[in-house]
Write an enzyme that holds these catalytic residues in place. Structure first.
Site, PDB file in Angstrom:
ATOM      1  N   GLU A 143     -13.513  59.277 -42.433  1.00  0.00           N
ATOM      2  CA  GLU A 143     -13.018  57.949 -42.072  1.00  0.00           C
ATOM      3  C   GLU A 143     -12.315  58.055 -40.717  1.00  0.00           C
ATOM      4  O   GLU A 143     -11.410  58.867 -40.554  1.00  0.00           O
ATOM      5  CB  GLU A 143     -12.033  57.477 -43.162  1.00  0.00           C
ATOM      6  CG  GLU A 143     -11.406  56.152 -42.841  1.00  0.00           C
ATOM      7  CD  GLU A 143     -10.242  55.799 -43.764  1.00  0.00           C
ATOM      8  OE1 GLU A 143     -10.066  56.406 -44.836  1.00  0.00           O
ATOM      9  OE2 GLU A 143      -9.480  54.881 -43.381  1.00  0.00           O
ATOM     10  N   LYS A 191     -19.655  36.180 -35.673  1.00  0.00           N
ATOM     11  CA  LYS A 191     -19.608  36.617 -34.260  1.00  0.00           C
ATOM     12  C   LYS A 191     -18.717  37.850 -34.054  1.00  0.00           C
ATOM     13  O   LYS A 191     -19.119  38.794 -33.360  1.00  0.00           O
ATOM     14  CB  LYS A 191     -19.160  35.452 -33.370  1.00  0.00           C
ATOM     15  CG  LYS A 191     -19.355  35.684 -31.892  1.00  0.00           C
ATOM     16  CD  LYS A 191     -20.801  35.595 -31.474  1.00  0.00           C
ATOM     17  CE  LYS A 191     -21.254  34.164 -31.255  1.00  0.00           C
ATOM     18  NZ  LYS A 191     -22.713  34.049 -31.149  1.00  0.00           N
ATOM     19  N   THR A 193     -18.203  40.263 -35.955  1.00  0.00           N
ATOM     20  CA  THR A 193     -18.963  41.427 -36.426  1.00  0.00           C
ATOM     21  C   THR A 193     -20.001  41.834 -35.372  1.00  0.00           C
ATOM     22  O   THR A 193     -20.136  43.013 -35.032  1.00  0.00           O
ATOM     23  CB  THR A 193     -19.668  41.092 -37.766  1.00  0.00           C
ATOM     24  OG1 THR A 193     -18.660  40.874 -38.730  1.00  0.00           O
ATOM     25  CG2 THR A 193     -20.578  42.209 -38.223  1.00  0.00           C
ATOM     26  N   LYS A 225     -28.874  37.476 -41.264  1.00  0.00           N
ATOM     27  CA  LYS A 225     -28.602  37.197 -39.849  1.00  0.00           C
ATOM     28  C   LYS A 225     -27.841  38.366 -39.230  1.00  0.00           C
ATOM     29  O   LYS A 225     -28.176  38.843 -38.138  1.00  0.00           O
ATOM     30  CB  LYS A 225     -27.776  35.907 -39.771  1.00  0.00           C
ATOM     31  CG  LYS A 225     -27.372  35.505 -38.384  1.00  0.00           C
ATOM     32  CD  LYS A 225     -26.646  34.167 -38.432  1.00  0.00           C
ATOM     33  CE  LYS A 225     -25.596  34.100 -37.361  1.00  0.00           C
ATOM     34  NZ  LYS A 225     -24.710  32.954 -37.539  1.00  0.00           N
ATOM     35  N   CYS A 383      12.754  62.384 -56.464  1.00  0.00           N
ATOM     36  CA  CYS A 383      13.240  63.116 -55.296  1.00  0.00           C
ATOM     37  C   CYS A 383      14.642  62.646 -54.903  1.00  0.00           C
ATOM     38  O   CYS A 383      15.580  62.937 -55.629  1.00  0.00           O
ATOM     39  CB  CYS A 383      12.235  63.050 -54.153  1.00  0.00           C
ATOM     40  SG  CYS A 383      12.409  64.481 -53.072  1.00  0.00           S
ATOM     41  N   GLU A 407      23.398  65.774 -47.189  1.00  0.00           N
ATOM     42  CA  GLU A 407      22.542  64.964 -46.313  1.00  0.00           C
ATOM     43  C   GLU A 407      23.282  63.689 -45.898  1.00  0.00           C
ATOM     44  O   GLU A 407      23.124  63.196 -44.793  1.00  0.00           O
ATOM     45  CB  GLU A 407      21.241  64.599 -47.047  1.00  0.00           C
ATOM     46  CG  GLU A 407      20.287  63.767 -46.203  1.00  0.00           C
ATOM     47  CD  GLU A 407      18.981  63.383 -46.917  1.00  0.00           C
ATOM     48  OE1 GLU A 407      18.819  63.718 -48.107  1.00  0.00           O
ATOM     49  OE2 GLU A 407      18.144  62.752 -46.269  1.00  0.00           O
ATOM     50  N   HIS A 509       7.518  65.121 -56.693  1.00  0.00           N
ATOM     51  CA  HIS A 509       6.907  63.786 -56.600  1.00  0.00           C
ATOM     52  C   HIS A 509       5.689  63.707 -57.513  1.00  0.00           C
ATOM     53  O   HIS A 509       4.581  64.020 -57.070  1.00  0.00           O
ATOM     54  CB  HIS A 509       6.439  63.514 -55.167  1.00  0.00           C
ATOM     55  CG  HIS A 509       7.523  63.352 -54.174  1.00  0.00           C
ATOM     56  ND1 HIS A 509       7.936  62.119 -53.724  1.00  0.00           N
ATOM     57  CD2 HIS A 509       8.281  64.265 -53.530  1.00  0.00           C
ATOM     58  CE1 HIS A 509       8.907  62.288 -52.836  1.00  0.00           C
ATOM     59  NE2 HIS A 509       9.140  63.571 -52.702  1.00  0.00           N
ATOM     60  N   GLU A 511       4.124  61.219 -58.339  1.00  0.00           N
ATOM     61  CA  GLU A 511       3.203  60.148 -57.915  1.00  0.00           C
ATOM     62  C   GLU A 511       2.040  60.654 -57.060  1.00  0.00           C
ATOM     63  O   GLU A 511       1.034  59.978 -56.924  1.00  0.00           O
ATOM     64  CB  GLU A 511       3.970  59.039 -57.178  1.00  0.00           C
ATOM     65  CG  GLU A 511       4.447  59.359 -55.766  1.00  0.00           C
ATOM     66  CD  GLU A 511       5.798  60.056 -55.711  1.00  0.00           C
ATOM     67  OE1 GLU A 511       6.228  60.642 -56.736  1.00  0.00           O
ATOM     68  OE2 GLU A 511       6.428  60.035 -54.632  1.00  0.00           O
TER      69      GLU A 511
HETATM   70  N1  GLN Z   1      16.215  63.402 -48.518  1.00  0.00           N
HETATM   71  C1  GLN Z   1      16.071  64.241 -49.673  1.00  0.00           C
HETATM   72  C2  GLN Z   1      15.780  65.680 -49.308  1.00  0.00           C
HETATM   73  O1  GLN Z   1      15.307  65.958 -48.237  1.00  0.00           O
HETATM   74  C3  GLN Z   1      15.001  63.688 -50.595  1.00  0.00           C
HETATM   75  C4  GLN Z   1      13.633  63.692 -50.019  1.00  0.00           C
HETATM   76  C5  GLN Z   1      12.670  62.768 -50.713  1.00  0.00           C
HETATM   77  O2  GLN Z   1      13.081  61.857 -51.428  1.00  0.00           O
HETATM   78  N2  GLN Z   1      11.390  62.959 -50.465  1.00  0.00           N
HETATM   79  O3  GLN Z   1      15.985  66.552 -50.081  1.00  0.00           O
END
Ligand code: GLN
Length: 538
Positions: A143, A191, A193, A225, A383, A407, A509, A511
């Site tokens: 892609e 057009k 396209t 067309k 996270c 942080e 994560h 997800e």
């Molecule tokens: N800011 C946090 C860290 O660096 C969490 C990072 C996040 O949520 N991906 O540990």
């Protein structure tokens, strides 16, 4: 073994037409016929990868198992194909240039003037062919990000032109365009396209297939067309009409014979038409769901839904498998206060506390977590969301008032979340977090263990900060249990409050690892708890 076939997907007229979904749908259809398929994204920007980009720029940053920070389209590729992608699947102009400049410094081109053509285009071609050579795919779908005509994607288009000569019959080009509907004239317009195909032709690339994105069904005459004016065979003009879910697109493409035409053009055996049974069952479940669950996503990038793309999709998949309609509410954490929290969250059946970076919006997350914990609403922290759960517990249950992550506050007297040791000497921001899949050992009896049904799991990461084990005993004694641990480093991966209905935070994560045919177990468990909790309170 057959030679690898290369399919290029370009886009014209406007951006955001869904090239990634078309590429994924075609990939799905070819895969369902038994072929080994992968999809690659070429992005025309100069960042080495999207890891340093604010989500407002290009949406979520996706992470591959091998720890590459990648374009969010790779998430679609994985969700559709149920196959992991790797670093080689996501390439940017920045990476191409970096590699060419490194070679120049090494002396690989000694004596030569290094130029966009042929050196940059050679490097692009090498990166496209690498996937086929390395993993022996039957099909590599590439892609090309951006829109045809953009200055910055020119070297990519030029590389496609060159590859068509080099690969001959083993290569084809699909161009995705937009057919607008002019309400006042009650007409669709082809057009744009035609112009976009002309622009591609001017670069020396003749598309073999067109996919027309449209809000209104196009009749045969219009398709004919377009075929005639754009020099494309009549049956190779597909239309992609707006559908209620992106997961319907493979079926719509199959109805128009997209995969058969591609196979025919590339001289591959066509065989039986796949039934796509499990895929259809998933869509049927979606259609048949009558009851709704209300889930809130509390984060700071909520104005842009793409910022949490993989979370949205994981929630949707899990809701569908639990026979529920998903009603997802995005809540700006920056706006949450003790005064308005009840109004914002009381109607929710479950809440996700989003990942993120930096100070903005975290105080609102603490307010939300306190409310959810005290009202026993199923809560899923991911996270930074998990880190916020720990901080909130330390503050409000352990009574460590100024507990924080370093942080957010370098001088906090209680750094319950702290910079990982391995991060302390890192100065470069790009690609330097703890990234990719790592092992985690789950404690028997925990909700997370029950969800996965096994002790050892692997999930993907993207963080610099971690749970500070100095506070582990204190937190556990007070009721927050550390139920997932990395076996090599002792890093806390999962926290739970077992006395609540479902209150789980993961440093990883989940997800990034949830697909249509294999939804993530923890999202499934969360939604199941949401459903049960709702039934019990009715
Ligand atoms: N800011 C946090 C860290 O660096 C969490 C990072 C996040 O949520 N991906 O540990």
């Amino acid at each position: 073994m057959n030679e690898t076939k290369y399919i290029f997907v370009t886009g014209g007229v406007i951006s955001s037409l869904g090239k990634g979904i078309i590429a994924s749908s075609l990939g799905k259809l070819l895969q369902a016929r038994g072929y080994k398929v992968t999809i690659q994204k070429l992005d025309p920007y100069l960042n080495i990868d999207p890891g340093t980009l604010n989500p407002y720029e290009h949406g979520e940053c996706y992470v591959t198992v091998d720890g590459h920070e990648a374009d969010l389209d790779l998430g679609h590729y994985e969700r559709f194909l149920n196959e992991p992608t790797h670093k080689d699947n996501s390439i940017t102009t920045g990476r191409i240039y970096q590699s060419v400049i490194d070679k120049e410094r090494r002396g690989d081109y000694l004596g030569k003037t290094v130029q966009v053509v042929p050196h940059i285009t050679d490097e692009i071609r090498r990166n496209i062919k690498l996937l086929g050579a390395k993993y022996k795919y039957d099909f590599v779908i590439t892609e090309i990000g951006g829109t045809v005509g953009d200055i910055e994607s020119l070297p990519f288009i030029e590389s496609v032109r060159q590859l068509r000569w080099e690969l001959g019959k083993n290569c084809m080009c699909i161009h995705l365009t937009y057919v607008p509907y002019i309400a006042a004239a009650k007409e669709v317009k082809t057009k744009p396209t035609q112009h976009s195909v002309k622009q591609l032709q001017e670069s020396g690339v003749q598309p073999d297939m067109l996919v027309l994105r449209t809000e209104h069904l196009l009749n045969k005459e219009i398709l004919k067309k377009v075929a005639l004016f754009c020099n494309v065979e009549a049956d190779a003009v597909m239309q992609s009409v707006d559908v209620s879910t992106i997961y319907e697109v493979p079926l719509r493409m199959q109805e128009q014979g997209m995969d058969e035409i591609v196979l025919r053009k590339l001289g591959m055996p066509i065989g039986e038409k796949p039934t796509l049974q499990p895929w259809r069952e998933f869509l049927d479940k979606k259609k048949n769901a009558t009851e709704t669950i209300k889930i809130a996503l509390v984060g700071k990038y909520v104005e842009l839904q793409d910022a949490y793309k993989s979370i949205n999709e994981s929630l949707l998949q899990a809701a569908i498998y639990n026979n529920r309609k998903l009603d997802l509410h995005f809540i700006q954490s920056e706006k949450l206060t003790e005064e308005n929290i009840e109004k914002n969250l009381s109607g929710m059946d479950g809440v996700v506390i989003a990942p993120g970076f930096g100070q903005r919006g975290v105080e609102g997350k603490f307010v939300a977590i306190k409310y959810l914990r005290e009202h026993n609403i199923p809560t899923f922290g991911i996270c930074l969301g998990m880190q916020c759960m720990v901080i909130e517990y330390a503050r409000n249950v352990l009574g460590l008032e100024d507990a924080n992550s370093t942080e957010m506050d370098l001088n906090t007297p209680h750094k319950v979340i702290d910079l990982m040791e391995e991060q302390k000497n890192i100065t470069n921001m790009g690609g330097s977090m703890r990234l990719g899949a790592y092992k985690c050992i789950l404690q028997k009896g925990s909700k997370t263990y029950q969800a996965y049904g096994q002790k050892e799991i692997e999930e993907r990461h993207r963080h610099r900060f971690e749970f500070n084990n100095d506070y582990k005993k204190q937190l556990e004694d007070a009721g927050m249990k550390c139920v997932g641990i990395n076996p090599e480093t002792d890093l806390v991966e999962v926290v739970e409050i077992p006395t609540l209905s479902w209150f789980v935070g993961t440093q990883y994560h989940p997800e990034y690892n949830s697909t249509v045919l294999k939804p993530n177990p923890l999202f499934m468990s969360f939604i199941k708890a949401v459903v049960e909790n709702k039934q019990n309170s009715n």
